[in-house]
Scaffold this active site. Sequence first.
Site, PDB file in Angstrom:
ATOM      1  N   CYS A  23       0.836  -1.196   0.000  1.00  0.00           N
ATOM      2  CA  CYS A  23       0.000   0.000   0.000  1.00  0.00           C
ATOM      3  C   CYS A  23       0.880   1.258   0.000  1.00  0.00           C
ATOM      4  CB  CYS A  23      -0.971  -0.050   1.185  1.00  0.00           C
ATOM      5  SG  CYS A  23      -2.639   0.425   0.714  1.00  0.00           S
ATOM      6  N   HIS A  51      -3.789  -5.033   0.961  1.00  0.00           N
ATOM      7  CA  HIS A  51      -3.227  -5.533   2.222  1.00  0.00           C
ATOM      8  C   HIS A  51      -3.230  -7.065   2.238  1.00  0.00           C
ATOM      9  CE1 HIS A  51      -2.700  -1.776   4.446  1.00  0.00           C
ATOM     10  NE2 HIS A  51      -3.753  -1.345   3.765  1.00  0.00           N
ATOM     11  N   GLU A  94      -1.929  -8.933   4.403  1.00  0.00           N
ATOM     12  CA  GLU A  94      -1.902  -9.448   5.772  1.00  0.00           C
ATOM     13  C   GLU A  94      -3.290  -9.672   6.360  1.00  0.00           C
ATOM     14  OE1 GLU A  94      -1.642  -4.903   6.182  1.00  0.00           O
ATOM     15  OE2 GLU A  94      -1.039  -6.458   4.762  1.00  0.00           O
TER      16      GLU A  94
END
Length: 525
Positions: free
Chosen positions: A86, A181, A183
């Site tokens: 990002c 993202h 994660e």
Amino acid sequence: MTENIHKHRILILDFGSQYTQLVARRVRELGVYCELWAWDVTEAQIRDFNPSGIILSGGPESTTEENSPRAPQYVFEAGVPVFGVCYGMQTMAMQLGGHVEASNEREFGYAQVEVVNDSALVRGIEDALTADGKPLLDVWMSHGDKVTAIPSDFVTVASTESCPFAIMANEEKRFYGVQFHPEVTHTRQGMHMLERFVRDICQCEALWTPAKIIDDAVARIREQVGDDKVILGLSGGVDSSVTAMLLHRAIGKNLTCVFVDNGLLRLNEAEQVLDMFGDHFGLNIVHVPAEDRFLSALAGENDPEAKRKIIGRVFVEVFDEEALKLEDVKWLAQGTIYPDVIESAASATGKAHVIKSHHNVGGLPKEMKMGLIEPLKELFKDEVRKIGLELGLPYDMLYRHPFPGPGLGVRVLGEVKKEYCDLLRRADAIFIEELRKADLYNKVSQAFTVFLPVRSVGVMGDGRKYDWVVSLRAVETIDFMTAHWAHLPYDFLGRVSNRIINEVNGISRVVYDISGKPPATIEWE
């Protein structure tokens, strides 16, 4: 000789994203050690850490602003793979000759990106296929700015209609950037991408496992303290319990645990701690019954912050007195964990996270010269729990709902009295017992009972009674930063209410808290 579990390591530079610690936890879940540093580290610090790869986190700022954070230039000169997430992708693009602009179309939430070129980062990874056989990935976007031109030596790997460069790569230098993202769980193949980067591209071995972490910690404790004696404040919470077990494995009877019973614990908790650690595991425990001392110090105090400070101060006084009674103690152990100590080495810009100091035991008497030992300081809470299981601690203890440090001192609203604590303990035990029986305990993130210092009229048999009120509280949350009140079944709440009113003499009314966070906090005080 224990294996070097820190041999392969990832450096994560934090640009301020709410997800940065989650990135670190994901890397650890892949069996690889990592550390989280502020973005403005020096070249010397990076060289000293000697990472196998570097991840640039997301962040709330705009790369188009003049003084926004930048990665140290050495990141791109170190010769190791770099993964920008990002904001991390945007600063990578800008610093290497690309261009970033504020976008009219902000992307927040679910998106589907189409893989248009082959890359080691996503090869063979897909959620679906286009009509002409190109891989599609379900991802979670959260950005306003976007890359409008990638550096000349990069290629576009994936795109969306509104984001032409959703993934970019320089395969030769092993630089990768994603505008989403990986994660978070909403990016369904995110763990596969992180695994591809950490394990394949950075070539890190999975050395960071609970069993190896324990072996490493035991070896380091023995090396640090030798034959010296160590003291630990044991509360029965997860961190101090796992610290106690690690130290006991490393140094045996040279560890003394001081358990201060402040009268603000859950029902039968003191007995359970003493039985488990003293009788079952054979630790050397000094039990200090101090209920009267804590309650006397709290008498007349209504302010929540003042109550917290009193409880902390009295604990330190009691612990210090007990420590002085012990002979030849050279070390103080604490259950400090990694989120407590995440910091940057002196930040030149002041944009790094403020250092959060954390001490489970406060100041020690000046006449006591002790070293500090913190065996858990590299570990996240989920890792501490896994290590606890490996050390033989029971699952139910390690995965209990959070309990505040001041205990019932902040769950009895207003002045804390023994009568109130005793009523609250019994009511709370019924609530938790019923949650477990209904298989709801692990479906909520936290549940507890609060004592309200107000009386309410009730009817029992032919008589009226004027007794106390308690509130039940149950929430669902991922990170405890925000929370929803748990929609527990009405018949379940009715059963809990009936049991409390009938079995706990002194309580006439039970209410259920339906406040979310925000605006309310999870705890009442």
